[in-house]
Design a protein around this motif. Structure first.
Motif, short mmCIF file in Angstrom:
data_model
loop_
_atom_site.label_atom_id
_atom_site.label_comp_id
_atom_site.label_asym_id
_atom_site.label_seq_id
_atom_site.Cartn_x
_atom_site.Cartn_y
_atom_site.Cartn_z
N GLN A 103 -57.39 -103.85 -33.96
CA GLN A 103 -56.83 -105.11 -34.43
C GLN A 103 -57.59 -106.31 -33.85
O GLN A 103 -58.02 -107.20 -34.56
N GLU A 104 -57.80 -106.30 -32.53
CA GLU A 104 -58.48 -107.43 -31.89
C GLU A 104 -59.95 -107.48 -32.27
O GLU A 104 -60.50 -108.56 -32.47
N ALA A 105 -60.57 -106.30 -32.39
CA ALA A 105 -61.99 -106.29 -32.78
C ALA A 105 -62.12 -106.94 -34.16
O ALA A 105 -63.03 -107.75 -34.40
N GLY A 106 -61.19 -106.62 -35.07
CA GLY A 106 -61.22 -107.21 -36.41
C GLY A 106 -61.03 -108.72 -36.35
O GLY A 106 -61.78 -109.48 -36.96
N GLU A 107 -60.04 -109.16 -35.56
CA GLU A 107 -59.75 -110.61 -35.48
C GLU A 107 -60.95 -111.36 -34.92
O GLU A 107 -61.21 -112.49 -35.29
N ARG A 108 -61.66 -110.71 -33.97
CA ARG A 108 -62.77 -111.43 -33.33
C ARG A 108 -64.11 -111.14 -33.97
O ARG A 108 -65.17 -111.55 -33.46
N GLY A 109 -64.10 -110.42 -35.07
CA GLY A 109 -65.34 -110.16 -35.80
C GLY A 109 -66.33 -109.29 -35.03
O GLY A 109 -67.53 -109.43 -35.17
N ILE A 110 -65.81 -108.41 -34.16
CA ILE A 110 -66.70 -107.54 -33.38
C ILE A 110 -66.81 -106.21 -34.11
O ILE A 110 -65.80 -105.52 -34.29
N SER A 111 -68.00 -105.85 -34.54
CA SER A 111 -68.11 -104.57 -35.25
C SER A 111 -68.18 -103.44 -34.24
O SER A 111 -68.83 -103.56 -33.19
N CYS A 112 -67.49 -102.38 -34.54
CA CYS A 112 -67.48 -101.27 -33.58
C CYS A 112 -67.19 -99.95 -34.29
O CYS A 112 -66.70 -99.93 -35.41
N GLU A 113 -67.56 -98.88 -33.59
CA GLU A 113 -67.24 -97.54 -34.09
C GLU A 113 -65.93 -97.10 -33.46
O GLU A 113 -65.68 -97.38 -32.29
N VAL A 114 -65.13 -96.38 -34.23
CA VAL A 114 -63.85 -95.89 -33.70
C VAL A 114 -63.92 -94.37 -33.65
O VAL A 114 -64.22 -93.72 -34.65
N THR A 115 -63.67 -93.80 -32.47
CA THR A 115 -63.67 -92.35 -32.32
C THR A 115 -62.27 -91.92 -31.88
O THR A 115 -61.72 -92.49 -30.94
N ILE A 116 -61.74 -90.94 -32.58
CA ILE A 116 -60.37 -90.50 -32.26
C ILE A 116 -60.36 -89.01 -31.93
O ILE A 116 -60.95 -88.21 -32.66
N PHE A 117 -59.70 -88.68 -30.84
CA PHE A 117 -59.44 -87.27 -30.56
C PHE A 117 -57.92 -87.06 -30.58
O PHE A 117 -57.19 -87.64 -29.77
N PRO A 118 -57.43 -86.22 -31.51
CA PRO A 118 -55.97 -86.04 -31.59
C PRO A 118 -55.46 -85.05 -30.55
O PRO A 118 -56.11 -84.03 -30.27
N MET A 119 -54.30 -85.36 -30.00
CA MET A 119 -53.73 -84.52 -28.93
C MET A 119 -53.41 -83.11 -29.44
O MET A 119 -53.37 -82.17 -28.64
N HIS A 120 -53.16 -82.96 -30.73
CA HIS A 120 -52.77 -81.62 -31.20
C HIS A 120 -53.93 -80.63 -31.14
O HIS A 120 -53.76 -79.44 -31.40
N GLU A 121 -55.13 -81.13 -30.77
CA GLU A 121 -56.25 -80.20 -30.60
C GLU A 121 -56.49 -79.84 -29.14
O GLU A 121 -57.41 -79.10 -28.81
N LEU A 122 -55.66 -80.39 -28.26
CA LEU A 122 -55.87 -80.18 -26.82
C LEU A 122 -55.02 -79.01 -26.33
O LEU A 122 -53.81 -78.99 -26.53
N ASP A 123 -55.65 -78.05 -25.66
CA ASP A 123 -54.93 -76.84 -25.23
C ASP A 123 -53.70 -77.17 -24.39
O ASP A 123 -52.63 -76.62 -24.60
N ARG A 124 -53.86 -78.06 -23.43
CA ARG A 124 -52.74 -78.35 -22.53
C ARG A 124 -51.59 -79.02 -23.29
O ARG A 124 -50.41 -78.74 -23.05
#
Ligand code: FAD
Length: 715
Positions: A599-620
């Motif tokens: 949200q803030e990156a968009g408001e401030r015009g900062i281009s960035c890559e977003v990487t997501i790791f979902p918890m449902h793939e984590l063994d623990r």
């Protein structure tokens, strides 16, 4: 497309300049050789020559090609000092502004996006003092003209400011060079025009605006103190007002460096965090979490049971927890550490004097070199008809009020969808109350990304909270039964309640202790500079009263800057550093963040890559049946530098610490990936998020070569 066209046009101009070797016409020798021809042409067609000269000057400077000095000399030689100066002054300023605009148009956004928050100090500096910087650069002709244009285009300085400061700043240099042009025959090299002595004088002139600024600051300082009588001697080095996180840390630092410090607290030592905030709310959350686990024990193969408990015991435990932490913030502890602790209400009567109405009924006046205001914040109570008569609760009152009850109130309304409202709503719902959470905005936790708000809402609803976003409280009706009337989705709703908790935000304490009388500026908080000083250079503010954050850890962080600047500012002052600020909302699953979100990156015009790791793939997480959530990391395109992280999940607040450390010390995702994390832990999610990023950046070409190599090895 337009950008490409502009870049193409500029490149074409530059290519023509170099390919056609136009520079050969702009040398001292060429000018001398052609002077009489140009003179003749000028006598015959004065207006045409003036116009062509002006145009050529503007184009060359706009293209940032060398030759402006020769053209300036030519202006003196052909047109004389007066006309030459006017012509060059306008042409060079217009050309410079065009070069500046081209740089801004072509590179500004890319550079700002690439360096993101790292450019903030530069941007802030330019926004504040850009004209000063530019004026100094322009006065000193040793800074290459074209470099100044191109670099300033990357900053946020305003175009009009750039134009006029350039024109004024370059005027003196222009006169010197145009005047030299009138004596063209005597000049052998360009060094003859500007001797080292002359350049040094220009440099000295460049310092003039800074000297002016310093004198202005000294005058302002004198003026704010003018109406007060400064004491000859001081009872204390530092008086700190308020013993919350900010005040405790400020006084501790003072005492540690052997200053004579008095800490004044009107109410309870430890302030909001210990008595009404972090500590009781987290103790409550723990009980609520266990109740929820009992209710859903079947998820773990155990028998589920409706938790049976005494609400009094739950609230009693919360007060026990406060009591257990209390010694850390106590009068005894701080007295032992060398702080003079006074229990009473402090009021600043002049910039060096604090008057204390002590809780024992006596009064005390202390003179002090410096003051740190750490008066904190209090719950914001909206102006809602019927609210005052409704026995509403806030975080200040609910801990004691609920401790008096045998049973949890059956129906609770929580007003506010921010972190405090969300934590309280979920906890009381889990302890069995029917909780309705009312939020005027369209979503819960509005500072976080949309996906986070959605998870938060789902978590609240899964805990039994009725969430009404987009609903505004209209009034409270107080009769035998109490109702909150809200409006939303085009109609009004009546919500019955037994307890109403107001959690719509917190406002800094700004009145009643001398700020008004001293004229210390306040907006929503005490206004301070980057050093946390108020308009009085010996009075500082830290914590919730100073903002912009309202956390215990930021209060303690600011306290270091405020107290060190207050005690040693005459030697060196430090700017409060807000580059890496983490926080956590302790709902279940926790929501933790540091740095930028989408949200803030968009408001401030900062281009960035977003990487997501979902918890449902984590063994623990799978083993713990805690698979809701994710680790989301923002990085600049193609780089592993961490711009911000949001974690939703079990222990998210703890997991975040690794990223906070990484951001603080400039470690990228490659470093996190190369670090061994214990298996199986939730912390592994951090490493896997880094791994996700790496997968997106595998060197495909190289791998293809390596694949061929293996094929060849197999024969
Ligand atoms: C329900 C709740 C949960 C929270 N949870 C968290 C959390 O999990 N994590 C987190 O980081 N933050 C949390 N916070 C926020 C945190 O409590 C505050 O940010 C923190 O207490 C701010 O510290 P402070 O020193 O600025 O102010 P305070 O703690 O408010 O201390 C200010 C003190 O100054 C005293 N004072 C004021 N005026 C005078 C005067 N004139 N003379 C003498 N004394 C005076 C007051 O009595 C008060 O004790 C929570 C807050 C609430 C309400």
């Amino acid at each position: 497309m337009k950008r490409t066209a502009v870049a193409g046009l500029l490149l074409l101009g530059l290519a023509a300049w170099f390919l056609l070797d136009l520079g050969q016409y702009l040398t001292l020798d060429a000018l001398k050789a052609q002077q009489s021809t140009i003179d003749g042409f000028y006598q015959a067609n004065p207006l045409q020559v003036l116009a062509i000269f002006f145009l050529v000057y503007v184009v060359l400077t706009a293209l940032s090609v060398p030759g402006a000095v020769i053209l300036t000399l030519a202006a003196g030689a052909v047109f004389g000092v007066a006309t030459g100066t006017v012509l060059v002054s306008f042409a060079s300023s217009i050309g410079a502004t065009l070069a500046f605009l081209a740089s801004r148009y072509l590179f500004h956004d890319a550079v700002q996006a690439r360096f993101g928050t790292r450019l903030k100090p530069v941007n802030d500096g330019v926004a504040r003092d850009g004209a000063f910087y530019l004026f100094s650069l322009r006065l000193v002709p040793v800074f290459p003209f074209f470099a100044v244009n191109l670099l300033m285009g990357l900053t946020p300085i305003r175009t009009w400011t750039y134009y006029w400061v350039s024109q004024v700043g370059m005027l003196l240099g222009t006169v010197v060079y145009v005047n030299a042009g009138t004596q063209l025959a005597r000049i052998e090299t360009l060094g003859d025009i500007a001797s080292p002595g002359l350049l040094a004088s220009f440099a000295a002139l460049g310092l003039l605006p800074w000297l002016g600024k310093w004198i202005k600051a000294a005058i302002v300082r004198r003026r704010v103190y003018a109406r007060w009588q400064r004491p000859r001697r001081f009872d204390r080095n530092l008086v700190v007002i308020g013993a919350g996180a900010a005040g405790l840390v400020s006084s501790l630092i003072g005492a540690t460096v052997r200053a004579k410090v008095t800490l004044v607290e009107a109410s309870k030592m430890g302030g909001d965090c210990l008595n009404y905030g972090c500590v009781p709310s987290k103790a409550l959350i723990k009980s609520a979490r266990i109740a929820e686990q009992m209710r859903h024990a079947d998820r773990y193969g155990l028998e589920a049971s409706d938790p049976r408990f005494s609400f009094k015991a739950v609230m009693g435990r919360i007060h026990d927890v406060i009591a257990a932490v209390e010694p850390h913030d106590s009068v005894e502890r701080y007295t032992g550490l060398g702080v003079d602790v006074v229990q009473g209400y402090a009021r600043i009567v002049d910039p060096w004097t604090v008057e204390i109405a002590r809780n024992d009924g006596t009064a005390q006046r202390l003179t002090t070199r410096s003051i740190v205001i750490a008066a904190g914040a209090e719950p914001l109570v909206p102006d809602l008809p019927g609210l005052a008569e409704s026995d509403y609760l806030t975080s200040d009152t609910l801990w004691d009020e609920f401790a008096r009850l045998d049973e949890i109130p059956r129906r609770i309304v929580v007003l506010g969808g921010g972190p405090i409202g969300s934590e309280l709503a979920q906890a009381f719902a889990r302890l069995g109350a029917q909780v309705t959470q009312v939020e005027r905005g369209t979503r819960l936790l509005p500072r976080e990304d949309h996906d986070v708000s959605e998870l938060a809402r789902a978590a609240q609803e899964a805990s039994g909270v009725t969430v009404l976003t987009g609903h505004e409280a209209i009034r409270v009706e107080n009769g035998q039964d109490k109702h909150l009337i809200v409006s939303g989705e085009g109609h009004q709703k009546v919500i019955d309640f037994d307890a109403l908790i107001v959690a719509v935000g917190r406002k800094a304490r700004l009145s009643g202790y001398g700020l008004e009388e001293l004229g210390i500026e306040t907006q929503k908080t005490v206004v301070t500079d980057e050093y946390l000083a108020t308009i009085y250079p010996n009075i500082y503010a830290a914590g919730d009263v100073a903002g912009p954050y309202q956390f215990t850890h930021t209060a303690a962080h600011q306290a270091w800057f405020a107290s060190v600047n207050a005690l040693f500012g005459q030697f060196k002052r430090f700017k409060a550093d807000y580059r890496v600020i983490p926080w956590t909302t302790f709902i279940d699953p926790e929501v933790a963040r540091v740095g930028l979100n989408e949200q803030e990156a968009g408001e401030r015009g900062i281009s960035c890559e977003v990487t997501i790791f979902p918890m449902h793939e984590l063994d623990r997480a799978i083993a713990d049946s805690a698979t809701t959530g994710f680790v989301k990391v923002l990085t600049p395109p193609g780089k592993d530098r961490i711009l911000g992280v949001t974690i939703v999940g079990d222990h998210a607040g703890e997991l975040l610490a690794e990223y906070v450390l990484a951001m603080k010390h400039g470690l990228g995702l490659n470093k996190i990936m190369a670090t061994i994390h214990t298996y199986p832990t939730m912390a592994e999610a951090n490493k896997y998020a880094a791994g996700e990023w790496k997968k997106k950046h595998t060197p495909e070409r190289l791998l293809q070569v390596v694949e061929r190599y293996h094929r060849w090895r197999r024969g």
